[in-house]
Design an enzyme around this catalytic site. Structure first.
Site, short mmCIF file in Angstrom:
data_model
loop_
_atom_site.label_atom_id
_atom_site.label_comp_id
_atom_site.label_asym_id
_atom_site.label_seq_id
_atom_site.Cartn_x
_atom_site.Cartn_y
_atom_site.Cartn_z
N LYS A 87 0.82 -1.22 0.00
CA LYS A 87 0.00 0.00 0.00
C LYS A 87 0.85 1.27 0.00
O LYS A 87 0.47 2.29 -0.57
CB LYS A 87 -0.94 0.01 1.21
CG LYS A 87 -1.99 -1.11 1.19
CD LYS A 87 -3.07 -0.85 0.17
CE LYS A 87 -4.12 -1.96 0.19
NZ LYS A 87 -5.12 -1.80 -0.89
N GLU A 109 -9.54 5.77 3.55
CA GLU A 109 -10.38 4.67 4.03
C GLU A 109 -9.45 3.48 4.21
O GLU A 109 -8.41 3.41 3.58
CB GLU A 109 -11.47 4.34 3.00
CG GLU A 109 -11.03 3.42 1.85
CD GLU A 109 -9.95 4.01 0.95
OE1 GLU A 109 -9.86 5.23 0.83
OE2 GLU A 109 -9.19 3.21 0.35
N SER A 376 1.73 -9.71 -1.23
CA SER A 376 1.41 -8.29 -1.06
C SER A 376 1.70 -7.74 0.33
O SER A 376 1.91 -6.54 0.49
CB SER A 376 -0.05 -8.05 -1.41
OG SER A 376 -0.90 -8.92 -0.67
C1 PLP Z 1 -1.61 -7.08 2.40
C2 PLP Z 1 -2.74 -6.74 1.51
N1 PLP Z 1 -2.83 -7.34 0.32
C3 PLP Z 1 -3.85 -7.08 -0.53
C4 PLP Z 1 -4.84 -6.19 -0.19
C5 PLP Z 1 -5.96 -5.96 -1.14
O1 PLP Z 1 -5.91 -4.72 -1.80
P1 PLP Z 1 -5.56 -4.58 -3.31
O2 PLP Z 1 -6.44 -5.53 -4.07
O3 PLP Z 1 -5.85 -3.17 -3.62
O4 PLP Z 1 -4.13 -4.93 -3.50
C6 PLP Z 1 -4.79 -5.51 1.04
C7 PLP Z 1 -5.81 -4.54 1.43
O5 PLP Z 1 -5.87 -4.04 2.51
C8 PLP Z 1 -3.71 -5.81 1.92
O6 PLP Z 1 -3.59 -5.22 3.11
#
Ligand code: PLP
Length: 399
Positions: A87, A109, A376
């Site tokens: 993020k 948010e 992620s």
């Molecule tokens: C670690 C992590 N991965 C994925 C996501 C999903 O978001 P996005 O689809 O925008 O990557 C989030 C959302 O809070 C997250 O904290």
């Protein structure tokens, strides 16, 4: 294909209240005015390198690969960057843009809290004030991130309307923006919302795929066979996929939250269970009931628990460039335990959805195949949830 401005095929657009049309136009103008300049790029790259900790490693998961008896698994380690998830790639960029626009106050948010933490972090760094809206349900399941935001100085506001998750938090953030538009900058956290946000967020997250492309070529001398990422709003997935879209031989799979299964209705699998509609400024696939009302969602991971999906993903789905599937809560839990036990990496429950798909499919591929997975974020925020499954996870007990 050439798209209408602000659209991805028929998806996207700018379905915003009258009062936001002007601020959204100003945002788009400021983005084009500043972001491609050398000064902006130097500042952003400097922060990404020295503060955020980029480039993130591309790691060959040897023990996981051996266990799955199939494709070789590489992990793009967004879990290792400052604040613990992808993020901050986006908040760093948008924070610098807010400064350029003369704004003094950031609004965000958050679902899992990672975007809130990343926004609060950048607000401290850049000397801006910060308000974060978060659903009461999400605050209860991600307490670590609530405390982190408060320590960082953010004003975390609890949203008790509706399902008390990301959708309601987003509505509150937009309402706040309308009411204090002159001094505020709304840092939207995923590739969602009215134009220009899906484009802006994707551009700031592309760094994931740009790095991964170079790194995998260095590691194996060619591109991977398949990219895999979890899809909430879709920012980490589009960031990884976008630089590879022209590479026809690279398959791409986005993994949504299957929750307790599609038939149960308790999920957030927009492609498997949704249809076209407009929510929070953008046209995309949307979970809705027979009357077109937005449906309740469920996922064990707060960050995937949202009824709509980024419009660019809707387009990539329809043209069949990206395959979208889902993983169940239980599969994500098992995947989180498996990666922890085999590789010593505790993934975020969101990322564990991508891993669950890899665990299911890698064995059907040849040992020459390469799967590159977007990891992620890290799972520190999820230890409380995971602790309830200690001793219950099938895989954990077999390792
Ligand atoms: C670690 C992590 N991965 C994925 C996501 C999903 O978001 P996005 O689809 O925008 O990557 C989030 C959302 O809070 C997250 O904290």
């Amino acid at each position: 294909m050439a798209h209408k401005p602000g659209y991805f095929g028929e998806y996207g657009g700018c379905f915003a209240p009258e009062t936001l049309m002007e601020p959204l136009a100003a945002l788009e103008k400021a983005y084009h005015q500043h972001v491609s300049t050398t000064a902006f790029q130097c500042e952003l790259t400097g922060y990404l390198k020295h503060y955020v900790g980029r480039p993130t490693p591309l790691y060959f998961a040897k023990r996981l690969t051996e266990q799955l008896h199939g494709a070789q698994i590489y992990l793009k380690r967004e879990d290792l960057i400052h604040t613990g998830a992808h993020k901050i790639n986006n908040t760093m960029g948008q924070g610098l843009l807010a400064k350029r626009m003369g704004k003094t106050r950031l609004i965000a948010e958050t679902g899992a809290g990672q975007h809130g933490v990343a926004t609060a972090t950048v607000a401290s760094l850049l000397g801006l004030s910060c308000v974060v809206y978060m659903g009461a349900v999400d605050m209860a399941r991600q307490p670590l991130n609530v405390i982190r935001m408060r320590i960082l100085g953010a004003d975390v506001r609890c949203v008790t309307a509706g399902s008390q998750t990301l959708k309601e938090a987003t509505s509150e953030a937009m309402r706040d923006w309308v009411s204090q538009v002159d001094e505020s900058y709304y840092v939207l956290g995923s590739a969602l919302g009215p134009h220009p946000y899906p484009m802006i967020v994707r551009q700031f997250q592309r760094v994931i795929g740009v790095e991964a492309r170079v790194q995998i070529k260095e590691a194996i001398g060619r591109l991977p066979n398949e990219l895999v990422a979890c899809v909430g709003g879709g920012s980490n997935a589009i960031g990884l996929f976008h630089p590879f879209l022209e590479d026809e031989n690279v398959r791409m799979t986005g993994v949504e939250a299957g929750g307790k299964g599609i038939v149960s209705g308790l999920h957030a699998a927009r492609f498997a269970g949704g249809r076209k509609g407009v929510l929070q400024g953008t046209k995309s696939y949307l979970l809705q009931d027979a009357h077109g009302q937005v449906a309740e969602t469920h996922s064990i991971s707060a960050g995937l628990d949202y009824p709509s999906v980024g419009p660019e993903h809707a387009y990539l789905h329809d043209i069949k460039r990206v395959n979208y599937t889902y993983a169940l809560d239980k599969e994500a839990i098992d995947a989180a335990f498996l990666l922890s036990r085999l590789e010593g990496i505790l993934p975020a429950l969101e990322s564990a959805h991508a891993l669950a798909y890899v665990i299911k499919t890698a064995g059907q591929l040849s040992q020459d195949d390469i799967m590159l997975v977007g990891l992620s974020g890290r799972g520190d925020k999820d230890v409380e949830t995971l602790s309830h499954f200690l001793g219950e996870s099938d895989v954990a007990d077999t390792i």
